[in-house]
Design a protein around this motif. Sequence first.
Motif, PDB file in Angstrom:
ATOM      1  N   ARG A   7       1.041   6.444  36.261  1.00  0.00           N
ATOM      2  CA  ARG A   7       0.534   5.785  37.475  1.00  0.00           C
ATOM      3  C   ARG A   7       1.503   4.768  38.041  1.00  0.00           C
ATOM      4  N   THR A   8       2.481   4.351  37.273  1.00  0.00           N
ATOM      5  CA  THR A   8       3.378   3.288  37.713  1.00  0.00           C
ATOM      6  C   THR A   8       4.806   3.789  37.813  1.00  0.00           C
ATOM      7  N   GLU A   9       5.613   3.060  38.549  1.00  0.00           N
ATOM      8  CA  GLU A   9       7.017   3.452  38.718  1.00  0.00           C
ATOM      9  C   GLU A   9       7.885   2.978  37.562  1.00  0.00           C
ATOM     10  N   HIS A  16       7.330  14.845  34.672  1.00  0.00           N
ATOM     11  CA  HIS A  16       7.034  13.519  35.232  1.00  0.00           C
ATOM     12  C   HIS A  16       7.562  12.415  34.327  1.00  0.00           C
ATOM     13  N   LEU A  17       7.370  12.562  33.031  1.00  0.00           N
ATOM     14  CA  LEU A  17       7.819  11.534  32.091  1.00  0.00           C
ATOM     15  C   LEU A  17       9.335  11.529  31.951  1.00  0.00           C
ATOM     16  N   GLU A  18       9.930  12.701  31.947  1.00  0.00           N
ATOM     17  CA  GLU A  18      11.386  12.788  31.824  1.00  0.00           C
ATOM     18  C   GLU A  18      12.076  12.176  33.029  1.00  0.00           C
ATOM     19  N   ALA A  19      11.458  12.298  34.201  1.00  0.00           N
ATOM     20  CA  ALA A  19      12.049  11.712  35.410  1.00  0.00           C
ATOM     21  C   ALA A  19      12.133  10.191  35.301  1.00  0.00           C
ATOM     22  N   LYS A  20      11.243   9.589  34.492  1.00  0.00           N
ATOM     23  CA  LYS A  20      11.256   8.141  34.267  1.00  0.00           C
ATOM     24  C   LYS A  20      12.002   7.766  32.993  1.00  0.00           C
ATOM     25  N   GLN A  21      12.553   8.770  32.331  1.00  0.00           N
ATOM     26  CA  GLN A  21      13.253   8.576  31.055  1.00  0.00           C
ATOM     27  C   GLN A  21      12.329   8.006  29.986  1.00  0.00           C
TER      28      GLN A  21
END
Length: 509
Positions: free
Chosen positions: A310-312, A276-281
């Motif tokens: 929780r946020t984009e 999840h975190l990697e997808a947001k870099q």
Amino acid sequence: MKAFLMHAGRDFDLKAPLPWNAEALVQDLELDTLFDAMADGDEFLREVARVALLTGGGNDIDTMRYRQAALQDSLRNPQAVRQIYGSVVGTITGRRTRGGLMWLGNYPGAILSRSVELLEAQVAGLRELRHLCEANAGRFRSPAFSTLFEMLQRELTDEYLQTVEGHLKELKFRDGVLVSAEFGEGLKARDYVLRNALAEHRNWLQRLFGPKQEAYTFNLHPRDEAGARALSELRDRGINIAANAVAQSAEHILSFLTMLRTELAFYVGCLNAHDHLEAKQEPTVMPDPSKPDERLYRFDGLYDVCLSLRTEKRVVGNDLAADGTLLVIVTGANTGGKSTFLRSVGLAQVMMQAGMFVPATSFAANVCDAVVTHFKREEDTAMNSGKFDEELNRMDEIVGHLTSNSLVLFNESFAATNEREGSEIAGMIVDSLLRHRIKSLFVTHLYEFAHSFVGRDPKRIAFLRAERREDGTRTFRIIPGEPLRTSFGEDLYGRFFPGEPLEDDKDAA
């Protein structure tokens, strides 16, 4: 067999008692968001994540580094870890979906039948598990996974598995059951012993042309229910020991697989959160824990992982270098990110002590006996007590559990009373924490309290402030700075009521 993926010398206890303040930690640090990300919809993964993070590795640095090494292996080989986990889960749950034949009764014949069927499924699962470990062993370097793979390859050889399968085939007794017994008092049979049938030790030529074994035989009438029942009881007495032994073997293997599933679940949960975190870099890093008696804060780019999940958008990170610091007081503009910063520190400490990565580009801190939170609460709807009384009651409970190596996080504590009284109480509590070398972070709008510590002990007390630009813009960065008398509440008023003067301004006009 033991998994030893979470501890070097013992099993992970999914039923371990949670810390006394577990509920407050979950609420104040918003840990449910992290649990959900690790679970990714799987309730079992969520439960493992909840227990692992709330119980942590205690203050045992060796356990933290042991898990970190295993997690680094998992991050390098996510597909292999998920395949191994899926294989274990499939073997366990496959046994439960084999349906009715597994639960025919609790007499020896039924126990033996369902235990043999279960063991056959387990042996097939163990063979698949060993093959997966053989295919991936060269890619893993951590002591946890290396020990597991070596154990599986050493104990689950083809020869061993074939021997087990051969025994299971014999235990189906397709050619009947051979039982011997002795006569006891009153000519009653005793000392029943299960025997290998002679036919099992002769090939087909010997059975066809060899000498026949002499034996007395009799035929049972199809309607002789009493005779059939008597023969069934004789058979059950003969196979009783074998049935119990096979059932115990099946339970032993199931226990190992269940523990392996539980300990693998922690790393699968970490992989889910990392994805999840990697997808947001968003950055993550393996933290550097130090001894409990040290007092260390040092991090770069630390952010609130739950807010990020929780946020984009990506979340603003913060830096701090405060080795030797016991007290950090955070003040500044309203909605400037102070509470978010406080949660980010608490979350990173909890994640580090569980053996996880942390949401930062670098992070180092001493491990703590406990992470304790004292955050502001809503008014007691039942009117059992006021907000200030409730704050004091919670503080009293906290004091009873503190050790010198605890970390206490205060968020707008004692603001439910007037400034003078709140500052005095907060000052006395913090003074006591300083005397006992207990680390604490205090987010506050109590200017008198915060200002009373300015210049007192620069080596042990640090001041941070939520950054506000001249135009009122919040950057959500927390920077070094002593407390100011204002929290710039007029900025918020202007945001929601543009062009409307404050009441004082109207009166002045």
